[in-house]
Write a protein that holds these residues in place. Structure first.
Motif, PDB file in Angstrom:
ATOM      1  N   ASP A  66       1.124  -1.180  -0.083  1.00  0.00           N
ATOM      2  CA  ASP A  66       0.283   0.183  -0.647  1.00  0.00           C
ATOM      3  C   ASP A  66       0.774   0.714  -0.081  1.00  0.00           C
ATOM      4  O   ASP A  66       0.156   2.191  -0.465  1.00  0.00           O
ATOM      5  CB  ASP A  66      -0.931  -0.102   1.115  1.00  0.00           C
ATOM      6  N   GLU A  67       1.922   1.316   0.904  1.00  0.00           N
ATOM      7  CA  GLU A  67       2.372   2.778   0.855  1.00  0.00           C
ATOM      8  C   GLU A  67       3.404   2.845  -0.600  1.00  0.00           C
ATOM      9  O   GLU A  67       3.392   3.427  -0.915  1.00  0.00           O
ATOM     10  CB  GLU A  67       3.479   2.149   2.141  1.00  0.00           C
ATOM     11  N   ARG A  68       4.411   1.512  -1.107  1.00  0.00           N
ATOM     12  CA  ARG A  68       4.295   1.372  -2.755  1.00  0.00           C
ATOM     13  C   ARG A  68       3.915   2.160  -3.616  1.00  0.00           C
ATOM     14  O   ARG A  68       3.370   3.507  -4.780  1.00  0.00           O
ATOM     15  CB  ARG A  68       5.329   0.259  -3.378  1.00  0.00           C
ATOM     16  N   GLU A  69       2.391   1.414  -3.285  1.00  0.00           N
ATOM     17  CA  GLU A  69       1.315   2.352  -4.517  1.00  0.00           C
ATOM     18  C   GLU A  69       0.795   3.595  -4.313  1.00  0.00           C
ATOM     19  O   GLU A  69       0.861   4.146  -4.635  1.00  0.00           O
ATOM     20  CB  GLU A  69      -0.045   1.424  -3.981  1.00  0.00           C
ATOM     21  N   ALA A  70       1.185   4.114  -2.768  1.00  0.00           N
ATOM     22  CA  ALA A  70       1.050   5.360  -2.793  1.00  0.00           C
ATOM     23  C   ALA A  70       1.682   6.244  -3.283  1.00  0.00           C
ATOM     24  O   ALA A  70       1.558   6.934  -3.550  1.00  0.00           O
ATOM     25  CB  ALA A  70       0.676   5.701  -1.093  1.00  0.00           C
ATOM     26  N   LEU A  71       3.141   6.248  -3.195  1.00  0.00           N
ATOM     27  CA  LEU A  71       4.375   6.387  -3.930  1.00  0.00           C
ATOM     28  C   LEU A  71       4.602   6.438  -5.513  1.00  0.00           C
ATOM     29  O   LEU A  71       4.419   8.234  -5.677  1.00  0.00           O
ATOM     30  CB  LEU A  71       5.744   5.626  -3.282  1.00  0.00           C
ATOM     31  N   VAL A  72       3.527   5.471  -5.637  1.00  0.00           N
ATOM     32  CA  VAL A  72       3.448   5.598  -7.068  1.00  0.00           C
ATOM     33  C   VAL A  72       2.956   6.854  -7.039  1.00  0.00           C
ATOM     34  O   VAL A  72       3.216   7.630  -8.323  1.00  0.00           O
ATOM     35  CB  VAL A  72       2.911   4.013  -7.487  1.00  0.00           C
ATOM     36  N   ALA A  73       1.633   6.965  -6.842  1.00  0.00           N
ATOM     37  CA  ALA A  73       0.309   7.418  -6.564  1.00  0.00           C
ATOM     38  C   ALA A  73       1.284   9.322  -6.946  1.00  0.00           C
ATOM     39  O   ALA A  73       0.738   9.741  -7.392  1.00  0.00           O
ATOM     40  CB  ALA A  73      -0.578   7.174  -6.013  1.00  0.00           C
TER      41      ALA A  73
ATOM     42  N   HIS B 160       3.628  14.608 -11.319  1.00  0.00           N
ATOM     43  CA  HIS B 160       3.909  14.611 -12.894  1.00  0.00           C
ATOM     44  C   HIS B 160       3.049  15.270 -13.885  1.00  0.00           C
ATOM     45  O   HIS B 160       3.366  16.524 -14.059  1.00  0.00           O
ATOM     46  CB  HIS B 160       4.090  12.999 -13.307  1.00  0.00           C
ATOM     47  N   GLU B 161       1.954  15.254 -12.525  1.00  0.00           N
ATOM     48  CA  GLU B 161       0.564  16.432 -13.338  1.00  0.00           C
ATOM     49  C   GLU B 161       0.549  17.392 -13.693  1.00  0.00           C
ATOM     50  O   GLU B 161       0.531  18.073 -14.798  1.00  0.00           O
ATOM     51  CB  GLU B 161      -0.636  15.174 -13.334  1.00  0.00           C
ATOM     52  N   LEU B 162       1.139  17.279 -11.815  1.00  0.00           N
ATOM     53  CA  LEU B 162       1.004  18.895 -11.513  1.00  0.00           C
ATOM     54  C   LEU B 162       1.916  20.054 -12.577  1.00  0.00           C
ATOM     55  O   LEU B 162       1.471  20.896 -12.462  1.00  0.00           O
ATOM     56  CB  LEU B 162       0.961  19.241  -9.893  1.00  0.00           C
ATOM     57  N   LEU B 163       2.466  19.191 -12.452  1.00  0.00           N
ATOM     58  CA  LEU B 163       4.306  19.528 -12.945  1.00  0.00           C
ATOM     59  C   LEU B 163       4.319  20.572 -15.070  1.00  0.00           C
ATOM     60  O   LEU B 163       4.262  20.912 -15.298  1.00  0.00           O
ATOM     61  CB  LEU B 163       5.262  19.369 -13.135  1.00  0.00           C
ATOM     62  N   GLN B 164       3.316  19.598 -15.405  1.00  0.00           N
ATOM     63  CA  GLN B 164       2.860  19.138 -16.866  1.00  0.00           C
ATOM     64  C   GLN B 164       1.790  20.457 -17.161  1.00  0.00           C
ATOM     65  O   GLN B 164       1.906  21.010 -17.911  1.00  0.00           O
ATOM     66  CB  GLN B 164       2.238  18.082 -17.003  1.00  0.00           C
ATOM     67  N   GLY B 165       1.570  20.648 -15.990  1.00  0.00           N
ATOM     68  CA  GLY B 165       0.609  21.526 -15.909  1.00  0.00           C
ATOM     69  C   GLY B 165      -1.159  21.725 -17.098  1.00  0.00           C
ATOM     70  O   GLY B 165      -1.350  22.471 -17.185  1.00  0.00           O
TER      71      GLY B 165
END
Length: 108
Positions: free
Chosen positions: A37-44, A50-55
């Protein structure tokens, strides 16, 4: 038994990860330290940044795309706000380069 924890702050954990990376063992270390679950949260979190930086998408759209709550996107956005433009450019370059490298490995 000692009277305090061996690792008491983030910088010590980062040193541990850096030492493992120097030995080529960062993947097994992080796999051992983090639950699925922690690894999945890190991937998220990586995808959120990435999405925020792409804007290109709103926070609501990112939330729907990634299947996470808007509050999770907002926390990522707030974290990005405290970093310099140079740090954000560095992170975006790293994210893009890592994705490209992963795709290149899959083609081989």
């Amino acid at each position: 038994m000692s009277g305090s924890a061996k690792y008491s702050d983030w910088s010590q954990v980062m040193t541990l990860i850096a030492n493992a990376a120097e030995q080529g063992n960062h993947q097994p270390l992080l796999t051992m330290l983090m639950t699925p679950d922690e690894r999945e949260a890190l991937v998220a979190r990586v995808n959120i940044f990435h999405e925020l930086l792409q804007g290109e998408l709103s926070q609501r759209q990112i939330s729907q795309l990634l299947g996470v709550g808007v509050a999770t996107i907002t926390r990522g956005s707030n974290e990005l706000k405290i970093h310099t433009d140079e740090e954000k450019v560095w992170l975006m370059d790293l994210l893009e380069k890592s994705t490209k490298n992963e795709l290149d490995v899959e083609k081989e």
